[in-house]
Motif scaffolding. Structure first.
Motif, PDB file in Angstrom:
ATOM      1  N   LYS A 168       3.723 169.808  48.188  1.00 30.31           N
ATOM      2  CA  LYS A 168       3.984 168.424  48.567  1.00 30.31           C
ATOM      3  C   LYS A 168       2.792 167.840  49.306  1.00 30.31           C
ATOM      4  O   LYS A 168       2.272 168.457  50.232  1.00 30.31           O
ATOM      5  N   PHE A 169       2.387 166.654  48.869  1.00 26.77           N
ATOM      6  CA  PHE A 169       1.330 165.966  49.605  1.00 26.77           C
ATOM      7  C   PHE A 169       1.877 165.576  50.967  1.00 26.77           C
ATOM      8  O   PHE A 169       3.070 165.312  51.106  1.00 26.77           O
ATOM      9  N   LYS A 170       0.973 165.542  51.927  1.00 26.91           N
ATOM     10  CA  LYS A 170       1.422 165.072  53.242  1.00 26.91           C
ATOM     11  C   LYS A 170       1.773 163.600  53.106  1.00 26.91           C
ATOM     12  O   LYS A 170       0.997 162.830  52.578  1.00 26.91           O
ATOM     13  N   SER A 171       2.961 163.256  53.579  1.00 25.60           N
ATOM     14  CA  SER A 171       3.342 161.853  53.471  1.00 25.60           C
ATOM     15  C   SER A 171       2.499 161.087  54.472  1.00 25.60           C
ATOM     16  O   SER A 171       2.118 161.614  55.513  1.00 25.60           O
ATOM     17  N   GLU A 172       2.186 159.871  54.093  1.00 27.53           N
ATOM     18  CA  GLU A 172       1.301 159.130  54.976  1.00 27.53           C
ATOM     19  C   GLU A 172       2.101 158.452  56.057  1.00 27.53           C
ATOM     20  O   GLU A 172       2.795 157.482  55.828  1.00 27.53           O
ATOM     21  N   GLN A 173       1.983 159.036  57.210  1.00 29.61           N
ATOM     22  CA  GLN A 173       2.819 158.634  58.323  1.00 29.61           C
ATOM     23  C   GLN A 173       1.951 158.482  59.555  1.00 29.61           C
ATOM     24  O   GLN A 173       1.055 159.279  59.779  1.00 29.61           O
ATOM     25  N   VAL A 174       2.221 157.463  60.325  1.00 22.23           N
ATOM     26  CA  VAL A 174       1.527 157.358  61.606  1.00 22.23           C
ATOM     27  C   VAL A 174       2.539 156.918  62.644  1.00 22.23           C
ATOM     28  O   VAL A 174       3.623 156.448  62.306  1.00 22.23           O
ATOM     29  N   SER A 175       2.202 157.095  63.899  1.00 17.83           N
ATOM     30  CA  SER A 175       3.092 156.543  64.913  1.00 17.83           C
ATOM     31  C   SER A 175       2.367 155.412  65.620  1.00 17.83           C
ATOM     32  O   SER A 175       1.138 155.422  65.756  1.00 17.83           O
ATOM     33  N   THR A 176       3.154 154.425  66.007  1.00 19.46           N
ATOM     34  CA  THR A 176       2.597 153.263  66.700  1.00 19.46           C
ATOM     35  C   THR A 176       3.688 152.630  67.542  1.00 19.46           C
ATOM     36  O   THR A 176       4.837 153.077  67.514  1.00 19.46           O
ATOM     37  N   LYS A 177       3.328 151.601  68.258  1.00 25.12           N
ATOM     38  CA  LYS A 177       4.286 151.017  69.190  1.00 25.12           C
ATOM     39  C   LYS A 177       4.931 149.749  68.634  1.00 25.12           C
ATOM     40  O   LYS A 177       4.262 148.948  67.995  1.00 25.12           O
ATOM     41  N   LEU A 178       6.228 149.597  68.891  1.00 22.83           N
ATOM     42  CA  LEU A 178       6.920 148.376  68.489  1.00 22.83           C
ATOM     43  C   LEU A 178       6.755 147.342  69.593  1.00 22.83           C
ATOM     44  O   LEU A 178       7.293 147.496  70.695  1.00 22.83           O
ATOM     45  N   LEU A 179       6.021 146.278  69.286  1.00 25.80           N
ATOM     46  CA  LEU A 179       5.733 145.271  70.307  1.00 25.80           C
ATOM     47  C   LEU A 179       6.865 144.268  70.451  1.00 25.80           C
ATOM     48  O   LEU A 179       7.249 143.893  71.549  1.00 25.80           O
ATOM     49  N   SER A 180       7.383 143.824  69.330  1.00 23.16           N
ATOM     50  CA  SER A 180       8.482 142.853  69.384  1.00 23.16           C
ATOM     51  C   SER A 180       9.196 142.818  68.044  1.00 23.16           C
ATOM     52  O   SER A 180       8.706 143.368  67.062  1.00 23.16           O
ATOM     53  N   ILE A 181      10.362 142.190  68.040  1.00 21.93           N
ATOM     54  CA  ILE A 181      11.085 142.008  66.780  1.00 21.93           C
ATOM     55  C   ILE A 181      11.230 140.511  66.562  1.00 21.93           C
ATOM     56  O   ILE A 181      11.645 139.790  67.463  1.00 21.93           O
ATOM     57  N   SER A 182      10.837 140.040  65.374  1.00 24.00           N
ATOM     58  CA  SER A 182      11.077 138.623  65.101  1.00 24.00           C
ATOM     59  C   SER A 182      12.019 138.487  63.913  1.00 24.00           C
ATOM     60  O   SER A 182      12.224 139.449  63.174  1.00 24.00           O
ATOM     61  N   TYR A 183      12.569 137.326  63.748  1.00 25.35           N
ATOM     62  CA  TYR A 183      13.572 137.118  62.705  1.00 25.35           C
ATOM     63  C   TYR A 183      13.122 135.996  61.795  1.00 25.35           C
ATOM     64  O   TYR A 183      12.857 134.886  62.250  1.00 25.35           O
ATOM     65  N   GLN A 184      13.041 136.300  60.498  1.00 24.90           N
ATOM     66  CA  GLN A 184      12.606 135.280  59.548  1.00 24.90           C
ATOM     67  C   GLN A 184      13.795 134.693  58.815  1.00 24.90           C
ATOM     68  O   GLN A 184      14.751 135.401  58.511  1.00 24.90           O
ATOM     69  N   VAL A 185      13.703 133.399  58.535  1.00 21.97           N
ATOM     70  CA  VAL A 185      14.774 132.732  57.808  1.00 21.97           C
ATOM     71  C   VAL A 185      14.257 132.384  56.416  1.00 21.97           C
ATOM     72  O   VAL A 185      13.259 131.695  56.279  1.00 21.97           O
ATOM     73  N   GLY A 186      14.918 132.878  55.385  1.00 24.28           N
ATOM     74  CA  GLY A 186      14.492 132.620  54.010  1.00 24.28           C
ATOM     75  C   GLY A 186      15.049 131.314  53.474  1.00 24.28           C
ATOM     76  O   GLY A 186      15.825 130.634  54.147  1.00 24.28           O
ATOM     77  N   ARG A 187      14.689 131.004  52.250  1.00 22.97           N
ATOM     78  CA  ARG A 187      15.104 129.741  51.658  1.00 22.97           C
ATOM     79  C   ARG A 187      16.612 129.658  51.453  1.00 22.97           C
ATOM     80  O   ARG A 187      17.192 128.587  51.402  1.00 22.97           O
ATOM     81  N   THR A 188      17.268 130.810  51.315  1.00 25.94           N
ATOM     82  CA  THR A 188      18.717 130.781  51.146  1.00 25.94           C
ATOM     83  C   THR A 188      19.430 130.930  52.483  1.00 25.94           C
ATOM     84  O   THR A 188      20.642 130.994  52.539  1.00 25.94           O
ATOM     85  N   GLY A 189      18.661 131.016  53.566  1.00 26.62           N
ATOM     86  CA  GLY A 189      19.259 131.150  54.882  1.00 26.62           C
ATOM     87  C   GLY A 189      19.397 132.594  55.344  1.00 26.62           C
ATOM     88  O   GLY A 189      19.818 132.857  56.466  1.00 26.62           O
ATOM     89  N   ALA A 190      19.053 133.547  54.477  1.00 24.11           N
ATOM     90  CA  ALA A 190      19.157 134.966  54.846  1.00 24.11           C
ATOM     91  C   ALA A 190      18.165 135.298  55.954  1.00 24.11           C
ATOM     92  O   ALA A 190      17.021 134.865  55.929  1.00 24.11           O
TER      93      ALA A 190
END
Ligand code: AMP
Ligand code: ZN
Length: 667
Positions: A309-331
């Motif tokens: 198995k190839f090493k999966s490409e994984q890294v660790s990093t920090k979650l700075l913030s969460i934002s919320y996107q609104v799509g054209r259908t409102g999702a």
């Protein structure tokens, strides 16, 4: 030539074209010519059901519904593979082999490990008989009807094959096809699939094989199993399978020792990113069947094969913030904003969190250190939180309750994964998104107007919906940022030109939820005008080919909405195409009454459907094949030679599309 012969010849020809296109990647006729031939065969089969053949190329389009997939035993067990993650493990593996075989020189077949769903396909007398999923290895599900729709899998094979054998392989979804599928979903406001492998394996269990036929699935084969096979090593087996017509990737290599195996692994660890499909490793197999037999199996897997198995490409990093996107259908889509980090050759700053359930499952919190992985998909995903690094002060994430753009309370339908902003008419990203969709290339294709300008127009209070576009003037637009006289004029002209866009595209453009390009075409063809469509009842809508409850309800909801009604009325007043324009003589007559026509070949001025319609509109009948009852054959280019011969034999006049038009237009 008799019918049975014609059917067989056509089938053979079509099989060969499929092979050229899907296995060799070298088509020699156009898609259009292919479709014509397929239609011809379909017509013959409909007319002469006694010659029905379950392995006819017409069966590729699917249409059978499987409610319950039958469980069937595998004639030869489907084993799994032992995994290894380092070269040392491969060295140990070789030592174990040599313990059994002694210090013999060993050859290995190196293959890529395709990441999809495994399948075993049985051929009897050269014909595809049955296809079964791996299941628990002893028995799996019979998915034959679905598998037959995958065009690279031969329905018949050629060469010197034993009367019965199984071929094993992996059903995959190449990246390009996967992305196209997701693009289509996003276009109609649906959520995209998360990865090619799950989508491929999910496709095998769809109940409607016509749905499977639409998916760009492929099948890569790696193994033949059975009695009396005419080869005695894995590598020769691959070559033989190729000769019989199976799609066997060419990357496989024969290695003379482990050093060569390592070279193969190192090469593909780097170059795998250039392949059109996903691989997660390399499979190394002892090449000689004789040695394979001596080595045998453990309870779960062969001793003569191992996956690296190839090493999966994984890294660790920090979650700075969460934002919320609104799509054209409102999702609403939650997005993780990350501390930028290098991953598989690109800098990653954001990752999709999909929905509230997904976030809850991860228990993801701002300030967390997270593991990010890049699979086949473009957007990387967060696979886990590193809990050892969680700050003590951290608090569980609360999903937003109100729309970040318009502050309306969000809703979440029963069984739906996503939250929605229900403020259809007042939520800016929804409004802008709808107008952007309306002007997009596959919709109204408005030249001189781009997505950013739409946002600019909205933010400056010049448009609130797509009907407003038609009242824009050059004077109004000119004061906008970076807008010159010429571009302002082009914009207005582009809007004006959109009045010529045909109804089916208008129907797609107005952005009814779940109504994508294909559905819009179906609805336009069936109802012919927006008035008829807007008055259709649910019961009526669901009778239309391919329209289910969900789409039907969405159409009803759209036309019940007051705002939408007003917008549609306005569009009508500007001259938007709200009905299908009949191309050929719309005035019905009886001129052709009592006459039977056969339409065949490719035409320059009219489509075949137009011609058929014109025949019927004028009282004639359309026959599907030439017989003594045929009065005329309307022939275009490349009419099949069989048909030509038949028409000549029966003395049926052959006329061109122009002759035909004269026939119905003369008084
Ligand atoms: P696993 O599912 O991890 O036990 O891996 C075994 C599976 O790898 C098999 O069942 C096959 O479906 C799949 N596979 C993919 N490519 C190959 C290949 N070239 N040779 C053998 N198995 C393969
Ligand atoms: Zn909103």
């Amino acid at each position: 030539m008799d019918i049975q012969n014609t059917i067989q010849t056509l089938s053979k020809e079509l099989n060969q074209h499929n092979y050229n296109y899907y296995v060799l990647d070298k088509p020699i006729i156009s898609d259009y010519e292919f479709d014509l031939k397929l239609k011809e065969l379909q017509n013959l089969e409909n007319k002469y059901p006694e010659y029905f053949d379950e392995n006819s190329p017409t069966q590729r389009v699917g249409g059978t519904i499987t409610k319950n997939f039958q469980t069937v035993p595998h004639e030869h067990r489907m084993y799994s593979l032992d995994n290894s993650y380092s070269k040392e493990e491969l060295v140990d593996w070789e030592k174990r082999i040599q313990k059994v075989l002694g210090e013999v020189p060993l050859e290995y077949t190196c293959e890529l490990k395709y990441d999809g769903a495994s399948i075993s396909i049985t051929y009897e007398n050269g014909k595809l008989k049955r296809a079964v999923t791996r299941g628990d290895g002893f028995q799996g599900d019979d998915v034959t009807n679905n598998i037959k729709t995958i065009k690279s899998i031969p329905l018949r094979i050629k060469g010197n094959f034993p009367s019965t054998f199984d071929v094993r392989g992996e059903i995959i979804l190449p990246f390009a096809g996967f992305e196209k599928m997701n693009q289509d979903l996003i276009e109609i406001g649906e959520l995209p699939y998360s990865n090619p492998r799950n989508t491929a394996s999910g496709s095998l269990k769809l109940q409607d094989s016509a749905e499977v036929a639409k998916r760009p699935l492929d099948c890569l084969l790696y193994f033949l199993i059975g009695n009396k096979l005419p080869f005695n090593s894995q590598f020769d087996g691959l070559e033989t399978a190729r000769q019989w017509g199976f799609k066997v990737p060419k990357e496989a290599k024969l290695a003379g020792n482990l050093e060569d195996v390592f070279e193969f692994i190192d090469y593909w660890d780097i170059h795998r990113h250039q392949l059109p499909y996903e691989t997660d490793g390399v499979v190394v197999k002892v090449n000689s069947f004789h040695f394979q037999d001596e080595l045998g199996f453990t309870a779960k897997s062969p001793r003569w094969a191992i996956a690296y198995k190839f090493k999966s490409e994984q890294v660790s990093t920090k979650l700075l913030s969460i934002s919320y996107q609104v799509g054209r259908t409102g999702a609403i889509t939650p997005v993780a904003n990350l501390e930028p980090v290098q991953l598989a050759g690109t800098v990653v700053k954001r990752a999709s969190l999909h929905n509230a359930d997904q976030m809850e499952k991860l228990d993801i919190r701002v300030g967390d250190t997270v593991f990010v992985e890049k699979g086949g998909e473009i957007i990387p995903k967060i696979i886990a939180v590193d809990l050892t690094k969680r700050p003590e002060t951290s608090e569980p994430t609360k999903y937003i309750t109100h729309c970040p753009e318009c502050d309306t309370q969000l809703v979440r339908g029963e069984g739906e994964a996503n939250h929605y902003c229900p403020n259809f008419c007042g939520c800016p990203p929804q409004i802008i998104g709808r107008i952007q969709h309306y002007i997009s290339r596959k919709a109204m294709d408005i030249e001189g107007l781009g997505g950013e300008t739409v946002a600019l127009l909205f933010n400056n209070g010049l448009v609130h919906n797509y009907a407003d576009l038609y009242e824009l003037t050059v004077e109004q637009i000119l004061p906008l940022e970076r807008m010159a006289q010429k571009s302002a004029e082009n914009l207005v002209k582009g809007v004006e030109n959109s009045k010529n866009i045909p109804f089916e595209r208008v129907l797609y453009a107005i952005g009814i939820r779940f109504v994508g390009e294909t559905v819009a075409k179906k609805l336009a063809k069936h109802y012919k005008s927006i008035d008829a469509l807007s008055q259709a009842a649910l019961m009526d809508l669901v009778l239309v080919d391919e329209i289910g409850d969900r789409i039907a309800q969405s159409v009803i909801d759209f036309f019940e909405n007051k705002e939408n009604k007003i917008i549609i009325e306005r569009l009508k007043s500007y001259g938007i195409q709200f009905e299908i324009i009949e191309k050929v003589n719309p005035n019905a007559t009886n001129k052709l009454s009592g006459k039977t026509f056969v339409v065949s070949g490719v035409f320059e001025k009219y489509s075949r459907d137009d011609l058929k319609k014109a025949i019927e509109d004028n009282g004639g009948k359309v026959g599907s094949s030439i017989s003594a009852k045929t009065d005329y054959v309307v022939a275009g280019d490349s009419m099949g030679p069989a048909k030509l011969e038949k028409a000549n034999k029966l003395n049926v006049p052959i006329i061109s599309e122009d002759d035909f038009m004269i026939l119905i237009n003369e008084s």
